[in-house]
Design a protein around this motif. Structure first.
Motif, PDB file in Angstrom:
ATOM      1  N   LEU A 171       0.837  -1.204   0.000  1.00  0.00           N
ATOM      2  CA  LEU A 171       0.000   0.000   0.000  1.00  0.00           C
ATOM      3  C   LEU A 171       0.872   1.254   0.000  1.00  0.00           C
ATOM      4  CD1 LEU A 171      -3.102   0.224   0.068  1.00  0.00           C
ATOM      5  CD2 LEU A 171      -2.950   0.470   2.542  1.00  0.00           C
ATOM      6  N   PRO A 172       0.651   2.218  -0.926  1.00  0.00           N
ATOM      7  CA  PRO A 172       1.522   3.402  -0.981  1.00  0.00           C
ATOM      8  C   PRO A 172       1.161   4.430   0.085  1.00  0.00           C
ATOM      9  CG  PRO A 172      -0.180   3.577  -2.662  1.00  0.00           C
ATOM     10  CD  PRO A 172      -0.357   2.227  -2.012  1.00  0.00           C
ATOM     11  N   GLY A 173       2.131   5.314   0.386  1.00  0.00           N
ATOM     12  CA  GLY A 173       1.847   6.463   1.240  1.00  0.00           C
ATOM     13  C   GLY A 173       2.401   6.343   2.641  1.00  0.00           C
ATOM     14  N   ALA A 174       3.016   7.440   3.115  1.00  0.00           N
ATOM     15  CA  ALA A 174       3.544   7.464   4.482  1.00  0.00           C
ATOM     16  C   ALA A 174       2.427   7.318   5.506  1.00  0.00           C
ATOM     17  CB  ALA A 174       4.306   8.769   4.713  1.00  0.00           C
ATOM     18  N   HIS A 175       1.231   7.840   5.178  1.00  0.00           N
ATOM     19  CA  HIS A 175       0.119   7.718   6.130  1.00  0.00           C
ATOM     20  C   HIS A 175      -0.274   6.260   6.325  1.00  0.00           C
ATOM     21  CE1 HIS A 175      -1.730   7.789   2.194  1.00  0.00           C
ATOM     22  NE2 HIS A 175      -2.879   7.410   2.691  1.00  0.00           N
ATOM     23  N   ASN A 176      -0.078   5.427   5.295  1.00  0.00           N
ATOM     24  CA  ASN A 176      -0.388   4.014   5.466  1.00  0.00           C
ATOM     25  C   ASN A 176       0.669   3.292   6.293  1.00  0.00           C
ATOM     26  OD1 ASN A 176      -2.945   3.566   4.221  1.00  0.00           O
ATOM     27  ND2 ASN A 176      -1.990   4.000   2.258  1.00  0.00           N
ATOM     28  N   VAL A 177       1.898   3.815   6.312  1.00  0.00           N
ATOM     29  CA  VAL A 177       2.901   3.301   7.259  1.00  0.00           C
ATOM     30  C   VAL A 177       2.402   3.553   8.685  1.00  0.00           C
ATOM     31  CG1 VAL A 177       5.250   3.571   8.121  1.00  0.00           C
ATOM     32  CG2 VAL A 177       4.821   3.592   5.653  1.00  0.00           C
ATOM     33  N   GLU A 178       1.849   4.742   8.927  1.00  0.00           N
ATOM     34  CA  GLU A 178       1.283   5.046  10.246  1.00  0.00           C
ATOM     35  C   GLU A 178       0.108   4.117  10.564  1.00  0.00           C
ATOM     36  OE1 GLU A 178       0.296   9.144  10.579  1.00  0.00           O
ATOM     37  OE2 GLU A 178       2.382   9.812  10.480  1.00  0.00           O
ATOM     38  N   ASN A 179      -0.736   3.852   9.561  1.00  0.00           N
ATOM     39  CA  ASN A 179      -1.857   2.939   9.786  1.00  0.00           C
ATOM     40  C   ASN A 179      -1.356   1.553  10.182  1.00  0.00           C
ATOM     41  OD1 ASN A 179      -3.647   4.986   9.096  1.00  0.00           O
ATOM     42  ND2 ASN A 179      -3.810   4.340   6.961  1.00  0.00           N
ATOM     43  N   TYR A 180      -0.289   1.090   9.521  1.00  0.00           N
ATOM     44  CA  TYR A 180       0.288  -0.203   9.894  1.00  0.00           C
ATOM     45  C   TYR A 180       0.851  -0.179  11.312  1.00  0.00           C
ATOM     46  CZ  TYR A 180      -0.131  -3.133   5.759  1.00  0.00           C
ATOM     47  OH  TYR A 180      -0.638  -3.931   4.759  1.00  0.00           O
TER      48      TYR A 180
END
Length: 462
Positions: free
Chosen positions: A282-291
Motif C-alpha cells: 500500500l503506498p503512502g507514508a500515512h499508510n505506514v502510520e496505519n500499519y
C-alpha cells in the motif's frame, strides 16, 4: 459487567421504543426489535415515497412510521435510539429526555451486551484502513472476527451468535462516541485534526468525543496513540489503562516506530523488527502510520510472519488512493474518502510526482489554510468543483510561493465536467487524483457515491 442481549430485549418488552433514522444502519435494529415483540416507531425526516418500498416493508412487520419534517416532534417513547448523525442535544430530544425518555444508540447497547472483547478505532484520518487492517490480520491469525461500527453492518443483531473468544473490531466516529459511557478493551486513535465542525460546536467538543474511546477503560485497557500528533500525544496522560505510542518520526523507548527502513516494536521484554517498509504494498507514508497503529493493537494476538504476509498483498480499501485505471500512460486514483484537508495532504504526499488534483465539495467549515502550501508543493494542475471551490482557490492563491499558473487552476460547475477537464489536462506519465478535501453532500449522498461516479467516468473514457 456486560448483560446479555436476551436480558436487554426482555427489559424492553412492554415499552415503547422509537428508532430515529431508517437506513442501512438502523433497519436491521428495527427488525430485530420487532422480531422480539417490541413496539417500535421508526422515525425519519424523509417521506414514504423516498424509501422505495423499505418503509412499507417495515410497516408490514409491525412498525409504526413517523415520517416527514415533524418526525422528531412530541417524542415521548420510553427508549429512543438516536442515529449517529443526529446530535443528542437537539431540542426535541432534550425535551423527550426531560419527559423521562431514555436516549441511547445501537452502538451504546452493543457495548452493553457484546460477549467478546472489543477493539475500536477512531481518528480524523485512517480509521477505515486501520480498522480493516486489524480485522484482516486477526482473521489471518485464525480468529473469528466481527467488523462493524461506522463500517460494515450493525453488529447488535449478530450478538446472539458471538462467543467469548471472538473479537469485535469497530470503526467509531465522533458522532457515535459523543454519548458513549463505555470504552473498548483496546482503543486506537490514529490522529486528530479539525473535522466535522459543521456538526460539532467546537474543536474542543470534537476532541472530547474522540477521548470517549478510551476514557471509560479500566486499568486493564489498552489505548494506542499517535506520538506524532500533538492532540493524541496529549491523551496519554489521561488514559486510565495502558498506553502504547507509535511514531514515524522518532524511535521510542517503548512502542512502535520506524528504524532501519522497518517498523519496530519495543516492549518491556524485547525489541524487534516487525515489518520492512519495502514489504508494504500500500503506498503512502500515512499508510505506514496505519500499519504501526494496527501492529500496536494486535501485538501478542497476530504473529509477525502473518503481518508480513498480509502487508505484501493488501491493496487497501475502496475509495482510499485506489488505482482505478491506467490509460495512455495516465494513472487515475480515487481518494474520495478524503473529506478533510489533512486527508488530502496525506494523499498528495503519497506520490513522488506532482499530480493533477480534483478537489472541492460540501463545506464542513474546516479551514483550508494548511492545504494551500501542500497544493503548491504537490500539484501541477488543480481542478475545483463544488461549494468550497472559491475557498480552496483563495487558500492556494494566498499561500507563500504561489505564482499564477503554478499550479494552474480551473473551476468547473459540474463534477463530471471537472473529471473530464482533469483528463484533458493529463499527459502520459501523469497522475490524476480525486482527493476532494471536503465532504460530498453538496452533490452526492456520501463519499462512496462520489467515488463510484468518478470511477464510472474514468472507466468510460474511450
Amino acid at each position: 459487567m456486560r448483560s446479555t442481549i436476551q436480558d436487554y430485549l426482555a427489559e424492553l418488552k412492554g415499552k415503547r421504543v422509537a428508532v430515529i433514522g431508517i437506513g442501512v444502519s438502523n433497519t436491521p435494529l428495527i427488525k430485530m426489535l420487532l422480531r422480539a415483540g417490541i413496539r417500535v416507531t421508526a422515525c425519519d425526516k424523509r417521506q414514504k415515497q423516498e424509501f422505495g418500498g423499505q418503509a412499507e416493508a417495515l410497516e408490514s412487520l409491525g412498525a409504526e412510521l413517523r415520517l416527514g419534517p415533524d418526525y422528531l416532534e412530541g417524542l415521548d417513547h420510553d427508549v429512543i435510539f438516536r442515529t449517529p448523525g443526529l446530535r443528542p442535544d437537539v431540542p426535541q430530544l432534550l425535551a423527550a429526555v426531560e419527559r423521562g425518555s431514555v436516549l441511547t444508540s445501537e452502538m451504546e447497547v452493543f457495548f452493553q451486551v457484546c460477549p467478546c472483547n472489543i477493539i475500536a478505532v477512531t481518528g480524523s484520518d485512517g480509521k477505515t484502513t486501520t480498522t480493516t487492517m486489524i480485522a484482516e490480520l486477526l482473521k489471518a491469525a485464525g480468529r473469528n472476527v466481527y467488523v462493524g461500527g461506522n463500517i460494515g453492518k450493525p453488529l447488535l443483531p449478530d450478538v446472539d451468535g458471538m462467543e467469548a473468544e471472538d473479537l469485535a473490531v469497530l470503526e467509531l466516529s465522533s458522532f457515535q462516541l459523543m454519548t458513549m459511557d463505555r470504552s473498548p478493551d483496546i482503543a486506537v486513535v490514529t490522529n486528530l485534526a479539525p473535522n466535522h465542525l459543521d456538526v460539532h460546536k467546537s474543536m474542543s467538543e470534537y476532541i472530547a468525543a474522540k477521548e470517549n474511546i478510551f476514557s471509560h477503560q479500566t486499568a486493564e485497557g489498552l489505548v494506542v496513540l499517535n506520538q506524532d500528533n500533538d492532540i493524541t500525544r496529549g491523551f496519554a496522560a489521561a488514559a486510565p489503562g495502558r498506553v502504547v505510542l507509535f511514531s514515524r518520526r522518532e524511535a521510542l523507548a517503548r512502542g512502535v516506530f520506524l528504524k532501519d527502513d522497518a517498523i519496530w516494536s519495543t516492549t518491556d521484554l524485547h525489541s524487534r523488527p516487525v515489518l520492512p517498509l519495502d514489504g508494504i504494498l500500500l503506498p503512502g507514508a500515512h499508510n505506514v502510520e496505519n500499519y504501526m497503529a494496527a501492529i500496536a493493537a494486535v501485538d501478542g494476538l497476530v504473529p509477525d510472519e502473518t503481518i508480513r504476509a498480509f502487508a505484501g498483498t493488501f491493496a487497501g480499501v475502496e475509495h482510499r488512493i485506489e488505482l482505478v485505471r491506467t490509460r495512455n500512460g495516465v494513472r487515475y486514483y480515487n481518494d474520495s474518502i478524503a473529506s478533510s484537508p489533512s486527508r488530502t495532504t496525506a494523499g498528495l504526499r503519497s506520490f513522488r510526482e506532482k499530480v493533477i488534483l480534483i478537489a472541492g465539495g460540501y463545506d464542513k467549515h474546516i479551514p483550508f489554510d494548511t492545504l494551500g502550501p501542500e497544493i503548491i508543493a504537490h500539484v501541477k494542475a488543480l481542478v475545483l468543483t463544488g461549494d468550497t471551490a472559491p475557498k480552496i482557490r483563495a487558500c492556494v492563491e494566498a499561500a507563500p510561493g504561489y505564482r499564477p499558473g503554478q499550479p494552474s487552476i480551473e473551476t468547473c460547475e459540474d463534477f463530471t465536467q471537472a473529471v473530464l477537464e482533469a483528463h484533458k489536462l493529463a499527459r502520459p506519465g501523469d497522475v490524476v487524483l480525486l482527493s476532494p478535501a471536503c465532504a460530498s453532500f453538496d452533490r452526492f449522498k456520501n463519499f462512496m457515491e462520489r467515488g463510484a461516479a468518478f470511477k464510472k467516468i474514468i472507466y468510460e473514457l474511450p
